[in-house]
Structures are given as structure tokens and as C-alpha cells.
Design a protein around this motif. Structure first.
Motif, short mmCIF file in Angstrom:
data_model
loop_
_atom_site.label_atom_id
_atom_site.label_comp_id
_atom_site.label_asym_id
_atom_site.label_seq_id
_atom_site.Cartn_x
_atom_site.Cartn_y
_atom_site.Cartn_z
N GLU A 175 0.82 -1.21 0.00
CA GLU A 175 0.00 0.00 0.00
C GLU A 175 0.85 1.27 0.00
N TYR A 197 0.49 4.01 -2.91
CA TYR A 197 0.25 5.43 -2.63
C TYR A 197 1.33 6.29 -3.25
N ASP A 233 -1.06 10.27 -1.72
CA ASP A 233 -0.75 11.11 -0.56
C ASP A 233 0.42 12.02 -0.94
N TYR A 238 4.98 8.15 6.34
CA TYR A 238 4.04 7.03 6.08
C TYR A 238 4.02 5.98 7.19
N SER A 294 0.40 4.41 7.01
CA SER A 294 0.37 3.16 6.24
C SER A 294 -0.40 2.06 6.97
N TRP A 305 -3.86 2.56 5.77
CA TRP A 305 -3.98 2.13 4.38
C TRP A 305 -4.07 0.60 4.30
N GLU A 315 -7.50 -0.74 5.58
CA GLU A 315 -8.59 -0.55 4.61
C GLU A 315 -8.65 -1.72 3.63
#
Length: 364
Positions: A30, A34, A40, A51, A55, A58, A61
């Protein structure tokens, strides 16, 4: 870090050590995504602070979609990832990921798919094997010998233990009664509202009866000392498959707030736990110690013994359903790969997975 091969080796090491859920590799994927898509704007691949915490969100999710759950390990355990794959290594992976239009992300998610497929084959084994031919020792060997799922053997032990206990308790039609003696009627009347909430006693009734069950708590913490199962009739159950020393075993017992602890462990660890329970103040808290060999023996009795007609089917159904809930493999993953367009990415030979090799063989 001098080469992409070294960076890939670090990534592979994280994948190899990950459980089937693969939280840490997914977190890497992820961050790379990103960065590749510039989702981001503040993310700087060489600056961990940009991050490190984000992260985790992320990753969660994605795992909520693929697994129906998110990571509950301690923050320190989660952040250890960036010691295994530091920013300088991630920078090389990021450059490679952009060069291949998401090839490194794809690689990680196909590795995730491979682990899930192994679990799917285990579920197929459970569902397709005749009860009299089913061997618990063989099922556990799948986890002990397969590097891709070896780290998830603790969950396998939880599932087989839970399935056995719950099947026997239900088959016995076990009931629990909560009651207040008649001599305490006036006190019960005074606190009838509290008794309803706390004890389940309805006004005008001094007792009630309900079925006994075992419940799995779910995800344990990173140190694997959390409570694994509990019974609505008293015992707290802890499953340990790792090598124990005296100090670790003491911590296990200390951290479980119950006076009725049942510990399930490897045969080789029973003596350590028995030594501890003989110490002052410990023995009364541990109701019993169950060895792996005893689990295997009880499974044989359920599946091949004189009550097999009554026990075999519900036991195998319980264990198969529990594996499905713990390791949901599925349509969600296929949809996810398609939505991310990982399926249509032209495979770079450096990032080929077993899935790609199998597909090439099938196409030929």
C-alpha cells in the motif's frame, strides 16, 4: 542497500515470516501504491515519518475488504516492519514498482493469494476426507511443513481445539444453571434490576438455564500471550504451540484473569507448565493441561470410535467452517485484483510468482 535483488530478498523474507493474513507485506504494497499513484502528496519514500503511521490505516482498509478484519498487534510490533524493510530498501522497491506499473504490488498480492490457496486446499482436505480416514496429525503437518503457512499454526491449533471442545459440549447437551437461593429473596428483590442485567434473572424468577458453549476470542496479540478461548461455564483456555520456558509460562498464567485456566500445549512443554503449577498459588488456577497427543486421541475417538455416527459429521463441519471464517479466501480477492488491474499488468520476469508459472503451464 546496493541492489534491487537485496531489496527483493528483504521483501521475500517478510512474506515468508508472515502469517496467512500477511499484514506486513500488504502494508508495504500500500505504501508503494500510494507513492506510485501519488495519492498522498506528503509521502516521501525515504522519509519514514511521512508514512509510518498512515500506512497502518492504508493496510487496514485493504485487509477489511480481503479478510474482514484489521491488525490488532501492538504499535511497536507493527512498526518493526520498517526495520526489516528500511526506507533505503523501500526506495529501490518503489523505483521498481513504478517501472513495472505496479508489478511489485502485484507480486505481493499474488503471494497473498498463494497462501490463501494453501488454506483452501486444507479446507478441501477436511471436507473431502471420510471421517474414518481423517487424521488430525496430518492436518497439523500441513502447517508444520509448509513454509507459506507455518506462521499460522497457532490459529490451526486454536481451531482444532475449539472444534473438538464445542462439538463434545453440544453433543452432551450440556446446560448451565444460574440460581439464587430463596433465603436471599429479599436482597434479590432489592437489586432485581441489576440481577436482570448481571445474572440474566427475570423478575419473579430465582434461576434460569442455558446451553454451554465455547467461544473463540479471535486475534491474539503479537506476543501470543492473549486469551484464546473462553467457556460460558468458567474455564479460560490458552493454546500454546511455541516452545515455552518457565518465565513465559508464568506470564501466560498471570495475564489471564480466571481461576479456571486450561492450557493446551505441545507434549514437550507439559513438564514446564506442571512445574509452575506446583508452585504456591499457581496449581489452583490451572484446571488442566492438555497435550497435542491427547487432542489427536480424542479426534480419533470422535471420528472412528463408538460414537462416531453422532460426533464425526458435526466435528468436521465445525472445523471446516472455523477455517473458512479464520481464513476467508475468495471472490473478494479476485475482485480486488481485477479492480486494481493487477491481472492485466504485463508480468516482468523478475517479479514472476508461482501463480504466473502455473498459468503459463496451463496455457501451454
Amino acid at each position: 542497500m546496493s541492489s534491487i535483488q537485496e531489496a527483493k530478498d528483504q521483501l521475500n523474507d517478510v512474506i515468508k515470516k508472515s502469517r496467512v493474513d500477511m499484514y506486513k507485506p500488504i502494508q508495504i504494497a500500500e505504501v508503494l501504491r500510494y507513492s506510485r499513484l501519488n495519492i498522498d502528496k506528503a509521502l516521501q519514500i525515504t522519509e519514514l515519518a511521512t508514512y509510518k503511521n498512515k500506512s497502518c490505516k492504508w493496510r487496514d482498509e485493504v485487509t477489511k475488504v480481503l479478510l474482514g478484519k484489521s491488525c490488532t498487534s501492538s504499535a511497536n510490533y507493527q512498526h518493526d516492519l520498517w526495520n526489516a524493510v528500511p526506507p533505503e530498501s523501500l526506495k529501490l522497491l518503489d523505483t521498481e514498482n513504478k517501472r513495472t506499473n505496479g508489478g511489485v504490488e502485484r507480486y505481493i498480492y499474488l503471494k497473498f493469494s498463494e497462501k490463501q490457496k494453501t488454506i483452501a486446499s486444507i479446507i478441501a482436505y477436511i471436507e473431502s476426507t471420510e471421517s474414518k480416514k481423517f487424521e488430525l496429525s496430518e492436518l497439523l503437518q500441513f502447517f508444520k511443513l509448509n513454509p507459506g503457512i507455518k506462521r499460522s499454526i497457532d490459529k490451526a491449533y486454536e481451531i482444532v481445539t475449539y472444534s473438538l471442545f464445542e462439538t463434545i459440549i453440544v453433543a452432551l447437551e450440556t446446560k448451565i444453571t444460574v440460581s439464587v437461593p430463596s433465603k436471599k429473596q429479599n436482597l434479590l428483590n432489592e437489586f432485581s434490576d441489576l440481577a436482570k442485567v448481571l445474572l440474566g434473572l427475570q423478575e419473579g424468577h430465582n434461576s434460569w438455564e442455558f446451553a454451554a458453549h465455547i467461544y473463540r476470542v479471535g486475534v491474539t496479540n503479537a506476543a501470543d500471550r492473549g486469551l484464546d478461548m473462553w467457556a460460558n461455564f468458567g474455564p479460560a483456555i490458552q493454546i500454546k504451540h511455541l516452545t515455552l520456558d518457565t518465565e513465559t509460562a508464568k506470564k501466560i498464567i498471570d495475564q489471564i484473569e480466571s481461576d479456571h485456566i486450561v492450557i493446551v500445549c505441545r507434549d514437550t512443554d507439559k513438564n514446564i507448565i506442571q512445574t509452575i503449577t506446583q508452585q504456591i498459588g499457581w496449581g489452583q488456577r490451572v484446571r488442566g493441561i492438555i497435550q497435542e497427543s491427547e487432542l489427536i486421541s480424542w479426534y480419533d475417538r470422535c471420528l472412528k470410535g463408538k460414537f462416531s455416527n453422532e460426533l464425526a459429521k458435526p466435528l468436521l463441519e465445525c472445523i471446516a467452517n472455523s477455517f473458512r471464517k479464520e481464513f476467508p479466501h475468495s471472490v473478494a480477492l479476485a475482485d480486488f485484483l481485477e479492480e486494481r488491474k493487477y491481472i492485466t499488468i504485463i508480468v516482468d520476469s523478475f517479479w514472476t510468482t508461482n501463480n504466473d508459472i502455473d498459468k503459463i503451464k496451463t496455457d501451454q
